[in-house]
Design an enzyme around this catalytic site. Structure first.
Site, PDB file in Angstrom:
ATOM      1  N   CYS A 113       0.812  -1.227   0.000  1.00 38.95           N
ATOM      2  CA  CYS A 113       0.000   0.000   0.000  1.00 38.95           C
ATOM      3  C   CYS A 113       0.839   1.268   0.000  1.00 38.95           C
ATOM      4  O   CYS A 113       0.322   2.354  -0.274  1.00 38.95           O
ATOM      5  CB  CYS A 113      -0.943  -0.007   1.193  1.00 38.95           C
ATOM      6  SG  CYS A 113      -1.793  -1.560   1.415  1.00 38.95           S
ATOM      7  N   HIS A 253      -3.523   6.759   3.180  1.00 40.89           N
ATOM      8  CA  HIS A 253      -3.926   5.453   2.657  1.00 40.89           C
ATOM      9  C   HIS A 253      -5.280   5.100   3.268  1.00 40.89           C
ATOM     10  O   HIS A 253      -5.459   5.165   4.491  1.00 40.89           O
ATOM     11  CB  HIS A 253      -2.850   4.419   3.034  1.00 40.89           C
ATOM     12  CG  HIS A 253      -3.267   3.015   2.757  1.00 40.89           C
ATOM     13  ND1 HIS A 253      -3.924   2.642   1.615  1.00 40.89           N
ATOM     14  CD2 HIS A 253      -3.116   1.872   3.490  1.00 40.89           C
ATOM     15  CE1 HIS A 253      -4.155   1.343   1.653  1.00 40.89           C
ATOM     16  NE2 HIS A 253      -3.687   0.855   2.776  1.00 40.89           N
ATOM     17  N   ASN A 283     -10.113  -0.653   0.926  1.00 38.48           N
ATOM     18  CA  ASN A 283      -8.650  -0.564   0.846  1.00 38.48           C
ATOM     19  C   ASN A 283      -8.189  -1.105  -0.514  1.00 38.48           C
ATOM     20  O   ASN A 283      -8.272  -2.301  -0.763  1.00 38.48           O
ATOM     21  CB  ASN A 283      -8.046  -1.377   1.999  1.00 38.48           C
ATOM     22  CG  ASN A 283      -6.532  -1.333   2.015  1.00 38.48           C
ATOM     23  OD1 ASN A 283      -5.904  -0.933   1.039  1.00 38.48           O
ATOM     24  ND2 ASN A 283      -5.951  -1.748   3.120  1.00 38.48           N
TER      25      ASN A 283
HETATM   26  O1  UT7 Z   1      -3.283  -1.788   3.929  1.00 39.80           O
HETATM   27  C1  UT7 Z   1      -3.103  -2.362   5.174  1.00 39.80           C
HETATM   28  C2  UT7 Z   1      -4.115  -3.443   5.352  1.00 39.80           C
HETATM   29  N1  UT7 Z   1      -4.608  -3.775   6.626  1.00 39.80           N
HETATM   30  C3  UT7 Z   1      -5.174  -2.946   7.525  1.00 39.80           C
HETATM   31  O2  UT7 Z   1      -5.189  -1.758   7.418  1.00 39.80           O
HETATM   32  C4  UT7 Z   1      -5.837  -3.607   8.705  1.00 39.80           C
HETATM   33  C5  UT7 Z   1      -5.717  -2.843   9.996  1.00 39.80           C
HETATM   34  N2  UT7 Z   1      -6.616  -3.392  10.981  1.00 39.80           N
HETATM   35  C6  UT7 Z   1      -7.945  -3.103  11.000  1.00 39.80           C
HETATM   36  O3  UT7 Z   1      -8.413  -2.343  10.170  1.00 39.80           O
HETATM   37  C7  UT7 Z   1      -8.785  -3.695  12.094  1.00 39.80           C
HETATM   38  O4  UT7 Z   1      -7.968  -4.382  13.000  1.00 39.80           O
HETATM   39  C8  UT7 Z   1      -9.897  -4.672  11.553  1.00 39.80           C
HETATM   40  C9  UT7 Z   1     -10.968  -3.871  10.814  1.00 39.80           C
HETATM   41  C10 UT7 Z   1      -9.296  -5.700  10.634  1.00 39.80           C
HETATM   42  C11 UT7 Z   1     -10.570  -5.372  12.713  1.00 39.80           C
HETATM   43  O5  UT7 Z   1     -11.142  -4.417  13.590  1.00 39.80           O
HETATM   44  P1  UT7 Z   1     -10.960  -4.564  15.168  1.00 39.80           P
HETATM   45  O6  UT7 Z   1     -11.735  -3.492  15.804  1.00 39.80           O
HETATM   46  O7  UT7 Z   1      -9.483  -4.621  15.432  1.00 39.80           O
HETATM   47  O8  UT7 Z   1     -11.679  -5.926  15.453  1.00 39.80           O
HETATM   48  P2  UT7 Z   1     -11.060  -7.273  16.043  1.00 39.80           P
HETATM   49  O9  UT7 Z   1     -10.140  -7.904  15.069  1.00 39.80           O
HETATM   50  O10 UT7 Z   1     -10.562  -6.975  17.417  1.00 39.80           O
HETATM   51  O11 UT7 Z   1     -12.355  -8.147  16.163  1.00 39.80           O
HETATM   52  C12 UT7 Z   1     -13.414  -7.810  17.043  1.00 39.80           C
HETATM   53  C13 UT7 Z   1     -14.507  -8.825  16.838  1.00 39.80           C
HETATM   54  C14 UT7 Z   1     -14.010 -10.275  16.841  1.00 39.80           C
HETATM   55  O12 UT7 Z   1     -14.991 -11.073  17.475  1.00 39.80           O
HETATM   56  P3  UT7 Z   1     -14.751 -11.579  18.981  1.00 39.80           P
HETATM   57  O13 UT7 Z   1     -13.487 -12.388  18.912  1.00 39.80           O
HETATM   58  O14 UT7 Z   1     -14.624 -10.338  19.796  1.00 39.80           O
HETATM   59  O15 UT7 Z   1     -15.972 -12.365  19.235  1.00 39.80           O
HETATM   60  C15 UT7 Z   1     -13.981 -10.628  15.366  1.00 39.80           C
HETATM   61  O16 UT7 Z   1     -14.148 -12.003  15.134  1.00 39.80           O
HETATM   62  O17 UT7 Z   1     -15.139  -8.634  15.567  1.00 39.80           O
HETATM   63  C16 UT7 Z   1     -15.163  -9.850  14.846  1.00 39.80           C
HETATM   64  N3  UT7 Z   1     -15.084  -9.580  13.424  1.00 39.80           N
HETATM   65  C17 UT7 Z   1     -16.172  -9.325  12.679  1.00 39.80           C
HETATM   66  N4  UT7 Z   1     -17.481  -9.277  12.988  1.00 39.80           N
HETATM   67  C18 UT7 Z   1     -18.348  -8.988  12.009  1.00 39.80           C
HETATM   68  C19 UT7 Z   1     -13.977  -9.491  12.649  1.00 39.80           C
HETATM   69  N5  UT7 Z   1     -14.347  -9.200  11.386  1.00 39.80           N
HETATM   70  C20 UT7 Z   1     -15.692  -9.099  11.386  1.00 39.80           C
HETATM   71  C21 UT7 Z   1     -16.649  -8.806  10.387  1.00 39.80           C
HETATM   72  N6  UT7 Z   1     -17.943  -8.753  10.741  1.00 39.80           N
HETATM   73  N7  UT7 Z   1     -16.308  -8.563   9.108  1.00 39.80           N
END
Ligand code: UT7
Length: 328
Positions: A113, A253, A283
């Site tokens: 990215c 980004h 993204n």
């Molecule tokens: O170009 C670079 C590319 N990558 C990035 O920029 C990624 C950077 N990271 C992020 O944007 C965030 O970490 C995410 C959007 C990927 C995740 O957000 P978060 O607030 O960090 O959520 P999390 O990973 O802590 O997950 C919280 C909960 C989990 O459930 P439990 O374990 O608390 O029950 C996940 O399983 O949300 C769940 N979850 C979802 N729920 C509904 C994860 N993805 C989803 C989804 N829909 N799509």
């Protein structure tokens, strides 16, 4: 030293729209979760038969038209992508063939990215050394092709698109002022596609294990990003002797709205000065910052003389920032 800037700009997004409602039908997710956690509402996916080079070629043709140049005028094509059409050969040479830039040498930059910032930085240097006068820099991705569509943690974030900039000499007082590139090397699956390269060649087993798709530790990337974006932007500002309070528009980004808000806060740049289009495209990796510039131009928000900062991060983990005075 020549003043190097952008002579023409173009962007392209494929026609297929993938909304949060479409995702709700595929995995256990909701529009509410995706919107509040990421800011994304929809993304574009390349249609069947469309490769990254096709998206890139469309953006490139628009950039050439905007610059009032012919494909033969281009001496070098630098294409930032981590989703090339083929593992071997370079994607930029496919673009060369598609647009008829017969006089151009071609290479790709793989900095995920951050690739568009890296490519503009390299392009500027090659013009300043006197080696080339007209360079076409492209950021293009078809990330959708490399997603595990059953993985709600990763797949909902990404989309496809392309942006292109013709670089050359611009008038005094305009163009790129400074840039900063950094890397924090990792080898642990923080953000990568594991199989299909030389370390883990593609086998039937690895394909069945879905190791040919993008894997990511979202939390680790998030933590990295909220530090890397402000750090890179401050370093670029320091190098260019630019006071960040004078920036007219910040083009970050477009990975996650919460990352962007955290970075802007650390930079003390108000959100009114931060350009956002993550809701439309998700993204798009190396295309993301350029798609934001393209939209800002179409809306009349980005104008000649504006002082802008680009800032990005991605797999590697790479990061970078570039400051310029818009010259078109
Ligand atoms: O170009 C670079 C590319 N990558 C990035 O920029 C990624 C950077 N990271 C992020 O944007 C965030 O970490 C995410 C959007 C990927 C995740 O957000 P978060 O607030 O960090 O959520 P999390 O990973 O802590 O997950 C919280 C909960 C989990 O459930 P439990 O374990 O608390 O029950 C996940 O399983 O949300 C769940 N979850 C979802 N729920 C509904 C994860 N993805 C989803 C989804 N829909 N799509």
């Amino acid at each position: 030293m020549e003043n190097v800037g952008i002579l023409g700009f173009g962007k392209y997004v494929p026609e297929r729209v993938m909304t949060n409602a479409d995702w709700e039908k595929l995995v256990d997710t909701s529009d509410e979760w995706i919107t509040t956690r990421t800011g994304i509402k929809e993304r574009r996916y390349a249609v069947d038969g469309q490769g990254t080079s096709d998206l890139a070629a469309e953006a490139a043709k628009k950039a050439l038209a905007d610059a009032g140049l012919n494909p033969e005028d281009i001496e070098l094509i630098i294409l930032a992508t981590c989703t090339p059409d083929y593992r071997v050969q370079n994607c930029s040479s496919l673009v060369q063939k598609k647009i008829g830039a017969v006089n151009a040498a071609c290479f790709d930059i793989q900095a995920a990215c951050s690739g568009f910032i890296y490519s503009l930085t390299v392009g500027r240097s090659l013009i300043q050394t006197g080696m080339y006068k007209k360079i076409l820099v492209i950021g293009a991705e078809s990330v959708s092709r490399l997603l595990d569509m059953t993985d709600r943690n990763t797949a909902i974030l990404f989309g496809d698109g392309a942006c292109a900039a013709v670089m050359g000499e611009v008038e005094e007082g305009y163009g790129i002022i400074s840039s900063y590139m950094g890397t924090e090397g990792v080898d642990d699956g923080t953000l990568r596609i594991k199989a299909g390269g030389t370390m883990y060649p593609a086998t039937v087993e690895r394909v069945l294990n879905k190791e040919i798709y993008l894997e990511m530790n979202g939390t680790d990337v998030f933590k990295f990003a909220v530090k890397a974006l402000p750090f890179a932007t401050k370093e670029a500002a320091k190098k260019g002797n630019v006071d960040l309070s004078t920036i007219d528009i910040l083009f970050p980004h477009q990975a996650n709205l919460r990352i962007i808000e955290a970075a802007a806060k650390r930079l003390r740049i108000p959100m009114e000065k931060v350009y956002l289009n993550i809701h439309k495209y998700g993204n798009t990796s190396a295309a993301s910052i350029g798609l934001a510039i393209g939209d800002a131009l179409e809306e009349g928000r980005l104008k000649k003389g504006d002082l802008i900062a680009l800032t990005g991060f991605g797999a590697g983990l790479t990061y970078g920032s570039l400051i310029m005075r818009w010259s078109k």
